[in-house]
Write a protein that holds these residues in place. Structure first.
Motif, PDB file in Angstrom:
ATOM      1  N   SER A  26      24.363 -13.845  36.439  1.00 16.95           N
ATOM      2  CA  SER A  26      23.634 -15.110  36.567  1.00 16.95           C
ATOM      3  C   SER A  26      22.291 -14.923  37.272  1.00 16.95           C
ATOM      4  N   LEU A  27      22.117 -13.817  37.988  1.00 14.71           N
ATOM      5  CA  LEU A  27      20.797 -13.562  38.596  1.00 14.71           C
ATOM      6  C   LEU A  27      19.943 -12.658  37.702  1.00 14.71           C
ATOM      7  N   GLY A  28      20.443 -12.386  36.497  1.00 15.99           N
ATOM      8  CA  GLY A  28      19.650 -11.596  35.549  1.00 15.99           C
ATOM      9  C   GLY A  28      19.431 -10.167  36.017  1.00 15.99           C
ATOM     10  N   GLN A  29      20.467  -9.570  36.608  1.00 13.54           N
ATOM     11  CA  GLN A  29      20.289  -8.221  37.160  1.00 13.54           C
ATOM     12  C   GLN A  29      20.550  -7.129  36.128  1.00 13.54           C
ATOM     13  N   ASN A  30      19.504  -6.628  35.529  1.00 15.07           N
ATOM     14  CA  ASN A  30      19.555  -5.473  34.640  1.00 15.07           C
ATOM     15  C   ASN A  30      18.491  -4.522  35.164  1.00 15.07           C
ATOM     16  N   PHE A  31      18.936  -3.425  35.762  1.00 19.97           N
ATOM     17  CA  PHE A  31      17.994  -2.520  36.435  1.00 19.97           C
ATOM     18  C   PHE A  31      17.542  -1.410  35.496  1.00 19.97           C
ATOM     19  N   LEU A  32      16.308  -1.005  35.659  1.00 25.43           N
ATOM     20  CA  LEU A  32      15.732   0.036  34.791  1.00 25.43           C
ATOM     21  C   LEU A  32      16.330   1.412  35.056  1.00 25.43           C
ATOM     22  N   ILE A  54       1.976  -8.769  43.486  1.00 28.47           N
ATOM     23  CA  ILE A  54       3.186  -9.560  43.743  1.00 28.47           C
ATOM     24  C   ILE A  54       4.217  -9.120  42.721  1.00 28.47           C
ATOM     25  N   GLU A  55       5.393  -8.715  43.204  1.00 26.01           N
ATOM     26  CA  GLU A  55       6.483  -8.397  42.281  1.00 26.01           C
ATOM     27  C   GLU A  55       7.574  -9.442  42.443  1.00 26.01           C
ATOM     28  N   ILE A  56       8.202  -9.800  41.338  1.00 28.90           N
ATOM     29  CA  ILE A  56       9.304 -10.765  41.386  1.00 28.90           C
ATOM     30  C   ILE A  56      10.573 -10.043  40.971  1.00 28.90           C
ATOM     31  N   GLY A  57      11.556  -9.991  41.867  1.00 23.27           N
ATOM     32  CA  GLY A  57      12.830  -9.335  41.561  1.00 23.27           C
ATOM     33  C   GLY A  57      12.754  -7.833  41.706  1.00 23.27           C
ATOM     34  N   ALA A  58      12.937  -7.331  42.933  1.00 23.91           N
ATOM     35  CA  ALA A  58      12.769  -5.897  43.195  1.00 23.91           C
ATOM     36  C   ALA A  58      13.939  -5.067  42.684  1.00 23.91           C
ATOM     37  N   GLY A  59      15.136  -5.659  42.610  1.00 25.36           N
ATOM     38  CA  GLY A  59      16.320  -4.859  42.272  1.00 25.36           C
ATOM     39  C   GLY A  59      16.515  -3.798  43.340  1.00 25.36           C
ATOM     40  N   ILE A  60      16.580  -2.517  42.939  1.00 20.67           N
ATOM     41  CA  ILE A  60      16.669  -1.456  43.960  1.00 20.67           C
ATOM     42  C   ILE A  60      15.301  -0.805  44.182  1.00 20.67           C
ATOM     43  N   GLY A  61      14.258  -1.371  43.565  1.00 27.57           N
ATOM     44  CA  GLY A  61      12.901  -0.932  43.903  1.00 27.57           C
ATOM     45  C   GLY A  61      12.254   0.059  42.946  1.00 27.57           C
ATOM     46  N   VAL A  62      12.787   0.184  41.736  1.00 29.29           N
ATOM     47  CA  VAL A  62      12.241   1.147  40.768  1.00 29.29           C
ATOM     48  C   VAL A  62      10.761   0.867  40.477  1.00 29.29           C
ATOM     49  N   LEU A  63      10.461  -0.375  40.134  1.00 32.94           N
ATOM     50  CA  LEU A  63       9.078  -0.736  39.812  1.00 32.94           C
ATOM     51  C   LEU A  63       8.252  -0.844  41.102  1.00 32.94           C
ATOM     52  N   ILE A  77       9.435 -10.084  45.951  1.00 33.05           N
ATOM     53  CA  ILE A  77      10.325 -11.192  46.294  1.00 33.05           C
ATOM     54  C   ILE A  77      11.669 -10.959  45.613  1.00 33.05           C
ATOM     55  N   GLU A  78      12.729 -10.853  46.391  1.00 33.51           N
ATOM     56  CA  GLU A  78      14.058 -10.594  45.827  1.00 33.51           C
ATOM     57  C   GLU A  78      15.028 -11.630  46.387  1.00 33.51           C
ATOM     58  N   ILE A  79      15.721 -12.311  45.481  1.00 34.63           N
ATOM     59  CA  ILE A  79      16.593 -13.415  45.889  1.00 34.63           C
ATOM     60  C   ILE A  79      17.919 -12.931  46.480  1.00 34.63           C
ATOM     61  N   ASP A  80      18.393 -11.753  46.029  1.00 36.86           N
ATOM     62  CA  ASP A  80      19.746 -11.311  46.380  1.00 36.86           C
ATOM     63  C   ASP A  80      19.740 -10.554  47.703  1.00 36.86           C
ATOM     64  N   LYS A  81      20.325 -11.170  48.729  1.00 38.07           N
ATOM     65  CA  LYS A  81      20.223 -10.539  50.057  1.00 38.07           C
ATOM     66  C   LYS A  81      21.008  -9.243  50.147  1.00 38.07           C
ATOM     67  N   ASP A 103      13.717 -17.061  46.930  1.00 35.52           N
ATOM     68  CA  ASP A 103      13.687 -17.494  45.534  1.00 35.52           C
ATOM     69  C   ASP A 103      12.222 -17.732  45.148  1.00 35.52           C
ATOM     70  N   VAL A 104      11.732 -17.006  44.170  1.00 33.04           N
ATOM     71  CA  VAL A 104      10.316 -17.123  43.796  1.00 33.04           C
ATOM     72  C   VAL A 104       9.931 -18.570  43.461  1.00 33.04           C
ATOM     73  N   MET A 105      10.884 -19.346  42.956  1.00 33.98           N
ATOM     74  CA  MET A 105      10.566 -20.714  42.564  1.00 33.98           C
ATOM     75  C   MET A 105      10.305 -21.613  43.785  1.00 33.98           C
ATOM     76  N   LEU A 128      11.213  -9.338  34.830  1.00 37.85           N
ATOM     77  CA  LEU A 128      11.685 -10.666  35.217  1.00 37.85           C
ATOM     78  C   LEU A 128      13.178 -10.874  34.977  1.00 37.85           C
ATOM     79  N   PRO A 129      13.812 -11.679  35.852  1.00 37.77           N
ATOM     80  CA  PRO A 129      15.177 -12.121  35.551  1.00 37.77           C
ATOM     81  C   PRO A 129      15.095 -13.085  34.352  1.00 37.77           C
ATOM     82  N   TYR A 130      15.806 -12.742  33.265  1.00 39.35           N
ATOM     83  CA  TYR A 130      15.580 -13.463  32.007  1.00 39.35           C
ATOM     84  C   TYR A 130      15.984 -14.934  32.019  1.00 39.35           C
TER      85      TYR A 130
HETATM   86  N1  SAM Z   1      12.711  -4.702  39.226  1.00 45.15           N
HETATM   87  C1  SAM Z   1      14.069  -4.206  39.062  1.00 45.15           C
HETATM   88  C2  SAM Z   1      14.107  -3.225  37.906  1.00 45.15           C
HETATM   89  O1  SAM Z   1      13.182  -3.264  37.076  1.00 45.15           O
HETATM   90  O2  SAM Z   1      15.053  -2.434  37.827  1.00 45.15           O
HETATM   91  C3  SAM Z   1      15.071  -5.350  38.829  1.00 45.15           C
HETATM   92  C4  SAM Z   1      14.812  -6.254  37.653  1.00 45.15           C
HETATM   93  S1  SAM Z   1      16.127  -7.373  37.303  1.00 45.15           S
HETATM   94  C5  SAM Z   1      15.808  -7.697  35.580  1.00 45.15           C
HETATM   95  C6  SAM Z   1      15.614  -8.943  38.004  1.00 45.15           C
HETATM   96  C7  SAM Z   1      15.712  -9.043  39.531  1.00 45.15           C
HETATM   97  O3  SAM Z   1      15.279 -10.369  39.913  1.00 45.15           O
HETATM   98  C8  SAM Z   1      17.104  -8.884  40.111  1.00 45.15           C
HETATM   99  O4  SAM Z   1      17.074  -7.954  41.158  1.00 45.15           O
HETATM  100  C9  SAM Z   1      17.473 -10.282  40.641  1.00 45.15           C
HETATM  101  O5  SAM Z   1      18.320 -10.271  41.761  1.00 45.15           O
HETATM  102  C10 SAM Z   1      16.108 -10.869  40.961  1.00 45.15           C
HETATM  103  N2  SAM Z   1      16.013 -12.347  40.903  1.00 45.15           N
HETATM  104  C11 SAM Z   1      16.728 -13.194  40.127  1.00 45.15           C
HETATM  105  N3  SAM Z   1      16.358 -14.463  40.327  1.00 45.15           N
HETATM  106  C12 SAM Z   1      15.353 -14.442  41.253  1.00 45.15           C
HETATM  107  C13 SAM Z   1      14.564 -15.451  41.884  1.00 45.15           C
HETATM  108  N4  SAM Z   1      14.713 -16.756  41.567  1.00 45.15           N
HETATM  109  N5  SAM Z   1      13.646 -15.077  42.804  1.00 45.15           N
HETATM  110  C14 SAM Z   1      13.476 -13.755  43.109  1.00 45.15           C
HETATM  111  N6  SAM Z   1      14.210 -12.763  42.552  1.00 45.15           N
HETATM  112  C15 SAM Z   1      15.129 -13.087  41.633  1.00 45.15           C
END
Ligand code: SAM
Length: 292
Positions: A26-32, A54-63, A77-81, A103-105, A128-130
């Motif tokens: 549900s958080l759209g977590q698909n890491f590269l 500005i990056e949105i959604g760091a995941g584990i920081g690949v990008l 900005i990463e929503i998942d603590k 939450d970026v929003m 982006l989280p899709y």
């Molecule tokens: N950047 C990483 C990569 O490329 O492997 C992770 C990309 S993953 C598709 C999307 C990331 O966005 C997840 O880590 C997820 O937890 C985070 N995310 C989801 N909703 C978010 C929100 N509203 N605000 C900030 N981050 C969010």
């Protein structure tokens, strides 16, 4: 220190295992996991010494890692603590990265830019989280932030819509919005096997080059058009995209058909055309005629 291979599945599993991390759909977590993608996004997304990113959604920081290597500063900005302690480790080698748990929003990006990126040009780069692709892109555009570009990975289908030419079947209300604020470009495609877990569909990276950024007035041929009216027309036109413009505008704008017929006539648009056939100029003309 030996560089951690953040796209190596074994490294990822080890990092995530330590924190008992479970991927959240549900958080759209698909890491590269394809090592060639993040460097390309960073290269094509303006990550360079004069830029703050500005990056949105760091995941584990690949990008994030690739951005930090190239740019003056990165705020991610990463929503998942649960990812924050992991990011502390994976990004430890960079002193130009700030991780915000949020939450970026809900974040005031204008304020963030003013505080974090003084004297720098600014760009957005993200995988982006899709589940919230469109709301995020609309927020970035509508807030008229002082940014040069938005370079993002999105689902391939969304990429088609976001970068479509007007007058084609892929067009939607968001296509018109994107073109109002920017010049969109499809950069490259990314197969679903490039991620863990693999999503159901392929992805694409797109870049939106913002018209007249750095906080200047929009100067894109819309100076005399009321933005609210323009977007009400666009939304109404696409709300019932199979209907004729006469019908969709009259129900969407709650106006008499006779009035709409006059407006379309003065705008030089056929009343039985469909939203997807219109050019930008025609949307503008309709908005202009309503304004008068
Ligand atoms: N950047 C990483 C990569 O490329 O492997 C992770 C990309 S993953 C598709 C999307 C990331 O966005 C997840 O880590 C997820 O937890 C985070 N995310 C989801 N909703 C978010 C929100 N509203 N605000 C900030 N981050 C969010």
């Amino acid at each position: 220190m030996h560089e951690m291979q953040l796209t190596d599945i074994n490294v990822i599993k080890k990092l995530l295992g330590k924190e008992n991390f479970q991927f959240s759909k549900s958080l759209g977590q698909n890491f590269l996991i394809n090592p060639s993608i993040a460097p390309r996004i960073a290269e094509l997304g303006n990550a360079s010494p004069e830029y703050g990113i500005i990056e949105i959604g760091a995941g584990i920081g690949v990008l994030t890692h690739e951005l930090a290597k190239r740019a003056a500063k990165v705020v991610t900005i990463e929503i998942d603590k649960k990812l924050i302690p992991i990011l502390d480790r994976t990004l430890a080698a960079h002193d130009n990265v700030k991780v915000i748990n949020g939450d970026v929003m809900k974040i005031d990006l204008r304020e963030l830019i003013a505080e974090e990126f003084k004297g720098m040009r600014v760009a957005v780069c993200a995988n982006l989280p899709y589940y919230i692709t469109s709301p995020i892109i609309m927020k970035l555009l509508e807030d008229e932030l002082p940014i040069d570009s938005i370079t993002v990975m999105v689902q391939k289908e969304a990429a088609m819509r976001l970068t479509a030419e007007l007058g084609t079947r892929e067009v939607g209300a968001i296509t018109v919005a994107v073109r109002y604020y920017s010049e969109p470009k499809l950069l490259f495609n990314v197969s679903k096997g490039s991620f863990i877990p693999a999503p159901k569909v392929d992805s694409s990276v797109i870049r939106l080059d913002i018209h007249n950024s750095i906080g200047e007035e929009l100067e894109n041929g819309y100076e005399n058009i009321d933005r609210d009216i323009f977007f009400r027309v666009v939304k109404a036109s696409f709300a019932q995209r199979r209907k004729t413009l006469l019908n969709s505008l009259s129900s969407g704008l709650a106006m008499d058909k006779t009035d709409i017929r006059n407006i379309l006539d003065r705008a030089g648009v056929r009343e039985n055309s469909r939203a997807e056939q219109l050019t930008m100029e025609e949307f503008k003309q309709i908005a202009k005629q309503i304004q008068m």
